[in-house]
Design a protein around this motif. Structure first.
Motif, mmCIF file in Angstrom:
data_model
loop_
_atom_site.group_PDB
_atom_site.id
_atom_site.type_symbol
_atom_site.label_atom_id
_atom_site.label_comp_id
_atom_site.label_asym_id
_atom_site.label_seq_id
_atom_site.Cartn_x
_atom_site.Cartn_y
_atom_site.Cartn_z
ATOM 1 N N ARG A 21 38.180 12.633 50.754
ATOM 2 C CA ARG A 21 38.120 13.914 51.472
ATOM 3 C C ARG A 21 36.753 14.113 52.116
ATOM 4 N NH1 ARG A 21 41.196 15.719 47.015
ATOM 5 N NH2 ARG A 21 39.289 16.397 45.952
ATOM 6 N N ASP B 137 36.254 14.699 56.033
ATOM 7 C CA ASP B 137 35.630 15.946 56.495
ATOM 8 C C ASP B 137 34.372 15.665 57.312
ATOM 9 O OD1 ASP B 137 37.585 17.379 55.222
ATOM 10 O OD2 ASP B 137 36.354 17.896 53.468
ATOM 11 N N THR C 153 45.960 8.613 52.600
ATOM 12 C CA THR C 153 45.259 9.897 52.558
ATOM 13 C C THR C 153 44.447 10.107 53.836
ATOM 14 O OG1 THR C 153 45.134 9.799 50.139
ATOM 15 C CG2 THR C 153 43.647 11.334 51.252
ATOM 16 N N LEU D 237 44.828 13.251 56.303
ATOM 17 C CA LEU D 237 43.712 14.160 56.546
ATOM 18 C C LEU D 237 43.202 14.106 57.978
ATOM 19 C CD1 LEU D 237 41.639 13.599 53.264
ATOM 20 C CD2 LEU D 237 43.156 15.508 53.799
#
Length: 385
Positions: A364, A368, A268, A272
Motif C-alpha cells: 500500500r 500510495d 494488489t 490499488l
C-alpha cells in the motif's frame, strides 16, 4: 528501504547448509545431484538433461559453445534483454541481431523475431521478461520451421508455463538464474538444460574442464589408475556445489508459497493502481499462461518517469528499470537500429518492488507514494526546481 528485489531465507536453509558441513563434502556431490533431479522434475525433464551450474551467465556462454557459434553466424535476440546474453554471443565472434519487443509486455512476438532473421541466423535467444512466457510457443514453432536453434534465457521464469509446458523446455537449450535477486535463490547459481541427450552429456563434461570423470574419487571405483586424465573437449569449471545445491533444494520446496505471495502482491498493485492517473499497468497474462511474478512494471510519461523514481527513492522505495536496450550499446555495433517498442519501454517503464517479503502495508505504501509522485510530477514536471 523497501527494496525492489529481496530473497527469503531462513532456518531451513541454514539447517540444510549445516548438514552439508557435517558431511564434510562441500563440492559437487550428492546434494548437487539431488537438486538437479528435483529441478528436472519441476520443469518436466529428465535429470540427465539438467546441470546445476555456478551462474546463469556461465550457462549462456556454455550454450554458445555447444552451438559452435563463431564469425559469420547471427543470433537473433530481443534488444530488451540482459547484457550477459549479448556478451555470450559477441564473445564467440558471432553477431547479435536485435529485434524489437512489444512495449507492453517487453517480450518479442514471433513476427518481430521473424523480421530479424537473416540468411546467417544460426540461433534465436529469447528472454521471458519478468517471468511472462510471452510468445514462446509460436517462436519455438518458427525456429523449428526455419531450422534454427532456440535458446531460452529463463532467468526470470523459474515457475512460468505456457499451457502445460515449462518455460525453458520449448527450445533446444535453456538457462535459469538462482542468484541473490531471483525468485529461487542459491546465492549464486543457475541451471542449464539441453533437450538433446548428447548435448546434455557434452554440457556436463564441458562444465567441469572437459573431464570425462567428475572426480578422481568416483573414478577410483572403476579404474586402477584413476588419477589419469581423459580430456576430449576443452572446458572450464562452472559446476555448482553441494552448499548452494542444498539451499536450492529448500528454496524449490518454498517456491509454490513464494510464487503465491508474489502473485498476491502483483494483484494488489493491480487493484490499488487500476485508476491511478498517468500509470499504465502490465497486461494480464494470456489464458493458459502461468508467470513467475519476477517483475511488476508500470509505464509512465517519459517526461516524469526519472523524477518519479528519484522521488520514490527519497521516500525509501527503491525502483529501477531492467533491461536497457542492448542495441544502444556501442560495443554490439547496432546503434544504427531503430526499435520503437524497445525504445519506448526504456523511456517509460519502471519496476516496482515485488518479492514475497513485502507485507500488505509495504504494498500500500508503494502504491500510495507512486500515485502521489506521479500526480506531483505531472502537475509540475520540474518539481519546482
Amino acid at each position: 528501504m523497501i527494496n525492489v528485489f529481496q530473497p527469503s531465507l531462513g532456518e531451513k536453509e541454514l539447517a540444510a547448509v549445516a548438514e552439508v558441513f557435517e558431511s564434510n563434502w562441500l563440492g559437487h556431490g550428492p546434494r548437487t545431484k539431488a537438486f538437479e533431479s528435483e529441478f528436472a522434475a519441476h520443469i518436466g525433464a529428465d535429470p540427465e538433461q539438467v546441470v546445476f551450474i555456478n551462474s546463469c551467465t556461465a550457462g549462456l556462454f556454455l550454450a554458445t559453445e555447444l552451438l559452435e557459434l563463431g564469425p559469420g553466424d547471427d543470433v537473433v535476440m530481443p534488444s530488451v534483454s540482459f547484457v550477459a546474453a549479448a556478451n555470450a554471443v559477441a564473445a564467440t565472434g558471432a553477431r547479435p541481431v536485435f529485434c524489437d519487443v512489444d512495449p507492453r509486455t517487453l517480450n518479442p512476438t514471433a513476427a518481430q523475431v521473424e523480421s530479424a532473421l537473416t540468411a546467417r541466423t544460426k540461433a534465436v535467444l529469447v528472454l521471458h521478461y519478468g517471468g511472462y512466457p510471452g510468445d514462446i510457443a509460436a517462436i519455438a514453432e518458427l525456429c523449428r520451421a526455419r531450422g534454427v536453434k532456440l535458446v531460452e534465457d529463463a532467468a526470470c521464469a523459474v515457475a512460468s508455463r505456457a499451457g502445460e509446458t515449462a518455460c525453458g523446455t520449448f527450445g533446444d537449450l535453456a538457462v535459469w538464474s538462482f542468484d541473490s535477486m531471483k525468485v529461487l535463490v542459491t546465492g549464486d547459481g543457475g541451471a542449464f538444460y539441453a533437450r538433446d541427450p548428447e548435448l546434455a552429456r557434452r554440457a556436463r563434461t564441458l562444465a567441469y574442464h572437459g573431464l570425462e570423470q567428475s572426480s578422481g574419487f568416483s573414478a577410483a571405483k572403476v579404474s586402477h589408475r584413476w588419477w589419469e586424465l581423459n580430456v576430449r573437449n576443452f572446458g572450464r569449471r562452472i559446476i555448482g556445489n553441494d552448499v548452494t545445491a542444498a539451499i536450492g533444494s529448500v528454496q524449490l520446496g518454498r517456491l509454490p508459497e513464494n510464487i503465491a505471495r508474489r502473485r498476491e502482491v502483483a494483484e494488489t498493485y493491480d487493484r490499488l493502481l487500476s485508476d491511478a492517473a498517468g500509470v499504465r499497468l502490465p497486461p494480464p497474462l494470456p489464458e493458459g499462461h502461468t508467470g513467475s511474478y519476477y517483475f511488476y512494471w508500470v509505464r509512465l510519461d517519459p517526461a516524469v518517469r526519472d523524477q518519479v523514481a528519484a522521488d520514490l527513492l527519497d521516500r525509501g522505495i527503491y525502483t529501477t528499470f531492467r533491461y536497457p536496450p542492448l542495441h544502444r550499446v556501442p560495443a554490439y555495433g547496432a546503434t544504427h537500429l531503430r526499435l520503437p517498442g524497445a525504445e519506448e519501454a526504456a523511456e517509460t517503464t519502471l519496476l516496482l518492488p515485488l518479492h514475497q517479503g513485502l507485507d500488505d502495508t509495504d504494498v500500500r505504501t508503494v502504491a500510495d507514494e507512486l500515485r502521489k509522485a506521479v500526480e506531483n510530477r505531472s502537475a509540475d514536471p520540474a518539481g519546482g526546481e
